[in-house]
Design a protein around this motif. Sequence first.
Motif, PDB file in Angstrom:
ATOM      1  N   GLN A  40       0.840  -1.204   0.000  1.00 36.84           N
ATOM      2  CA  GLN A  40       0.000   0.000   0.000  1.00 36.84           C
ATOM      3  C   GLN A  40       0.878   1.258   0.000  1.00 36.84           C
ATOM      4  OE1 GLN A  40      -2.592   0.258   3.388  1.00 36.84           O
ATOM      5  NE2 GLN A  40      -3.842   1.877   2.486  1.00 36.84           N
ATOM      6  N   GLY A  41       1.950   1.221   0.736  1.00 36.84           N
ATOM      7  CA  GLY A  41       2.881   2.358   0.760  1.00 36.84           C
ATOM      8  C   GLY A  41       3.553   2.558  -0.576  1.00 36.84           C
ATOM      9  N   GLN A  43       2.334   1.714  -3.458  1.00 36.74           N
ATOM     10  CA  GLN A  43       1.313   2.239  -4.368  1.00 36.74           C
ATOM     11  C   GLN A  43       1.113   3.732  -4.128  1.00 36.74           C
ATOM     12  OE1 GLN A  43      -0.061   0.759  -6.926  1.00 36.74           O
ATOM     13  NE2 GLN A  43      -1.319   2.514  -7.446  1.00 36.74           N
ATOM     14  N   ALA A  44       1.107   4.157  -2.876  1.00 31.78           N
ATOM     15  CA  ALA A  44       0.953   5.579  -2.553  1.00 31.78           C
ATOM     16  C   ALA A  44       2.116   6.387  -3.106  1.00 31.78           C
ATOM     17  CB  ALA A  44       0.825   5.764  -1.046  1.00 31.78           C
ATOM     18  N   ILE A  45       3.314   5.845  -2.975  1.00 28.18           N
ATOM     19  CA  ILE A  45       4.503   6.530  -3.496  1.00 28.18           C
ATOM     20  C   ILE A  45       4.430   6.622  -5.016  1.00 28.18           C
ATOM     21  CG2 ILE A  45       7.003   6.321  -3.799  1.00 28.18           C
ATOM     22  CD1 ILE A  45       7.081   5.142  -0.933  1.00 28.18           C
ATOM     23  N   GLU A  47       1.723   6.614  -6.900  1.00 24.39           N
ATOM     24  CA  GLU A  47       0.692   7.596  -7.261  1.00 24.39           C
ATOM     25  C   GLU A  47       1.194   9.015  -7.043  1.00 24.39           C
ATOM     26  OE1 GLU A  47      -2.833   6.615  -5.056  1.00 24.39           O
ATOM     27  OE2 GLU A  47      -3.072   4.684  -6.085  1.00 24.39           O
ATOM     28  N   HIS A  48       1.919   9.218  -5.963  1.00 23.53           N
ATOM     29  CA  HIS A  48       2.459  10.549  -5.671  1.00 23.53           C
ATOM     30  C   HIS A  48       3.448  10.972  -6.753  1.00 23.53           C
ATOM     31  CE1 HIS A  48       3.889  13.963  -3.372  1.00 23.53           C
ATOM     32  NE2 HIS A  48       5.128  13.538  -3.540  1.00 23.53           N
TER      33      HIS A  48
END
Length: 103
Positions: A40-41, A43-45, A47-48
């Motif tokens: 999840q982290g 994926q967040a990175i 997307e960012h």
Amino acid sequence: MNNITTKTTMTKKLSLAATFCVAMLASSSSFAHQFDIDAQGEQAIKEHKQLMSEHMQAAEQDFSAELSQDFDQQMQTAEQNFMKQTCAKYGLDFDTQSEVCDG
């Protein structure tokens, strides 16, 4: 003698400040590497980074368009000034509508 004392005191203060900064950088760097990034982290990175890339691309396009518009305006002004001077040299007036010398 007083000048030497001042230099020594300043050198000590600078050394202490530099040591403190290096210690803070080293400790914050080691803390940052202690965390494991899960899926999840990651994926967040991802997307960012994608959002940042999109924003940078849009900003670059806006800046490029603004530069182009400014250049076009400056070129038009320079051309008109040149034509006014050239027409005046021959006793003519420059017509900005038709962009020719009128006599």
